[in-house]
Scaffold this motif. Structure first.
Motif, short mmCIF file in Angstrom:
data_model
loop_
_atom_site.label_atom_id
_atom_site.label_comp_id
_atom_site.label_asym_id
_atom_site.label_seq_id
_atom_site.Cartn_x
_atom_site.Cartn_y
_atom_site.Cartn_z
N VAL A 290 -74.78 72.96 29.02
CA VAL A 290 -75.69 72.45 30.04
C VAL A 290 -76.18 71.12 29.52
N ALA B 117 -80.64 78.56 41.85
CA ALA B 117 -80.65 77.11 41.71
C ALA B 117 -82.09 76.59 41.69
N ALA C 175 -83.73 77.34 38.39
CA ALA C 175 -83.17 76.60 37.26
C ALA C 175 -84.09 75.45 36.88
N SER C 176 -84.60 74.76 37.88
CA SER C 176 -85.52 73.66 37.62
C SER C 176 -86.12 73.18 38.93
N THR D 19 -84.73 69.36 39.17
CA THR D 19 -83.31 69.00 39.07
C THR D 19 -82.47 69.82 40.02
N ARG E 270 -78.59 71.36 40.03
CA ARG E 270 -77.47 71.59 39.12
C ARG E 270 -76.13 71.65 39.85
N GLY F 150 -71.97 72.45 39.00
CA GLY F 150 -71.16 73.14 38.00
C GLY F 150 -69.73 72.65 37.99
N GLU G 275 -78.34 67.57 37.37
CA GLU G 275 -78.00 68.13 36.06
C GLU G 275 -76.61 68.74 36.14
N VAL H 29 -73.57 71.19 34.61
CA VAL H 29 -73.23 72.33 33.78
C VAL H 29 -71.71 72.41 33.70
N ASP I 277 -76.06 80.13 35.78
CA ASP I 277 -76.89 78.97 35.44
C ASP I 277 -77.56 78.34 36.65
N ILE J 243 -76.22 76.98 39.63
CA ILE J 243 -75.67 75.77 40.24
C ILE J 243 -75.75 75.84 41.75
#
Length: 393
Positions: free
Chosen positions: A6, A37, A40-41, A44, A46, A48, A87, A89, A110, A112
């Protein structure tokens, strides 16, 4: 071997080009992916990318990672999307189907919002259901086997033209080069086999080439002398090898060693790599390739190539533009959707109408690109040049 990374916002590394198939994902799975997603943040979004970062095709995977990273870094420098940074990954599939499944499962966890990787079709195909079940759309940058569209999923979008379109281009250009008797060799994997089958079908449809042999070789074999002897005994004047560059390199050496002096044409999986590095002038003379984009051979990509070289200290090779464009297309869909929810992104991708480095991008109902581009390359010693027949009408 498998690795997963990541990448931080400033280094933002990789999002490869290929959203491979998602069908009509059910709302629950789409909501779960969207929730992951979001969690995750909060600042951000993400993306993938599953690529061959190890194994025999790692050269291509690393180039694709660079292309995707350049797109992400430039987008973040311009403010990101929807007020958030992007971001990346990444996960390694080593061009192996089993490894690819594990890698896809990992990056789904993660959180995405969209997949933008994929090089070897044989490794991408088994991940289609994983991304579909997670409700995550796929923008597939490089893989282009028709096996990717066979399931009929409505969330797979191909940056490159399919093998069917490449076969039409290949048969026409081989005929224009003076070929009349064609031996087709493949390695049995998804991309290679479907390109071979499509080429044979196109040759028979147009009646421009006589197919002398259809031959399967084994990946990683120490030599292909028997195949070379079969080609010669069939009196072929041209060989079209539809597999990857490691086997192509050995096949060329064995064909020449056995006395074959005709044309040897390779598909885009073999031009994308160090195919010519250790071939002599005698071995490489008469070698051609049907290819996707080669930035260093295209004056229209000069400015983009300079940006790439400034970022990575090396000239961009094949697959870099497609990986860059896969990120751009995915982010364009996020921007138009006004959301990072995977279901909203999938819907926006269906109405894509944008211009990226490789040209205009829009998709047919089956997720294939409406205006794909192919090049005809010709070997000159240890480098490819653009052949004049690229733009033949």
């Amino acid at each position: 071997m498998q690795s997963r990374i990541v990448l931080g916002l400033t280094t933002a590394a990789l999002v490869s080009a290929v959203l491979a198939a998602c069908g009509s994902p059910d709302q629950d799975s789409s909501d779960r992916a969207g929730k992951a997603a979001s969690e995750a943040s909060a600042t951000t979004i993400r993306l993938g990318s599953v690529l061959p970062l190890t194994g025999r095709s790692n050269h291509s995977g690393e180039s694709m990672r660079n292309g995707a990273q350049l797109a992400v870094d430039e987008l973040n420098a311009a403010g990101g999307v929807l007020g958030k940074q992007i971001e990346l990954v990444t996960a390694d599939d080593a061009c192996d189907p089993g490894t690819a499944v594990s890698a896809a499962q990992d990056i789904v966890k993660d959180g995405i919002a969209v997949s933008v990787g994929g090089y070897c079709s044989s490794a991408v195909v088994p991940t289609l259901r994983i991304f579909r079940d997670a409700g995550i759309p796929m923008v597939i940058a490089q893989a282009n086997s028709t096996d990717l569209t066979e399931p009929g999923y409505d969330s797979v979008f191909l940056i490159c033209g399919t093998v069917g379109a490449e076969a039409v281009f290949a048969v026409d250009r081989i005929h224009r080069l003076g070929g009349s008797r064609l031996a087709v060799v493949h390695d049995g994997t998804s991309f290679s086999l479907t390109l071979a089958d499509s080429s044979v079908a196109e040759a028979k449809r147009t009646k421009t080439l006589t197919i002398t042999d259809e031959i399967k070789l084994s990946q990683g074999a120490p030599d292909y002398e028997r195949i070379a002897q079969t080609v010669i005994s069939g009196k072929a004047d041209t060989v079209y090898f539809t597999g990857y560059y490691a086997e192509a390199n050995q096949l060329i050496k064995d064909l020449r060693a056995q006395g074959f002096r005709g044309r040897i044409v390779v598909g885009d999986g073999a031009t994308d790599g160090p195919l010519l590095n250790d071939l002599t002038t005698a071995q490489s003379t008469g070698v051609y390739g049907t290819a996707l984009l080669f930035p260093e051979l295209m004056p229209t990509l000069k400015e983009w190539s300079a940006r790439y070289k400034a970022a990575f200290g090396t000239s961009p090779g094949p697959s870099t533009v497609e990986a860059y464009d896969a990120v751009q297309v995915a982010v364009d869909a996020i921007r138009r959707a006004g959301s990072s929810e995977p279901s909203a992104i999938r819907q926006a991708l269906t109405t894509t109408d944008t211009t990226v480095v490789s040209g205009e991008v829009s998709f047919r109902a089956d997720g294939t690109r409406t205006v794909p581009t192919f090049l005809l390359l010709r070997a000159e010693d240890q480098a490819f040049v653009l052949d004049a027949l690229t733009d033949a009408n």
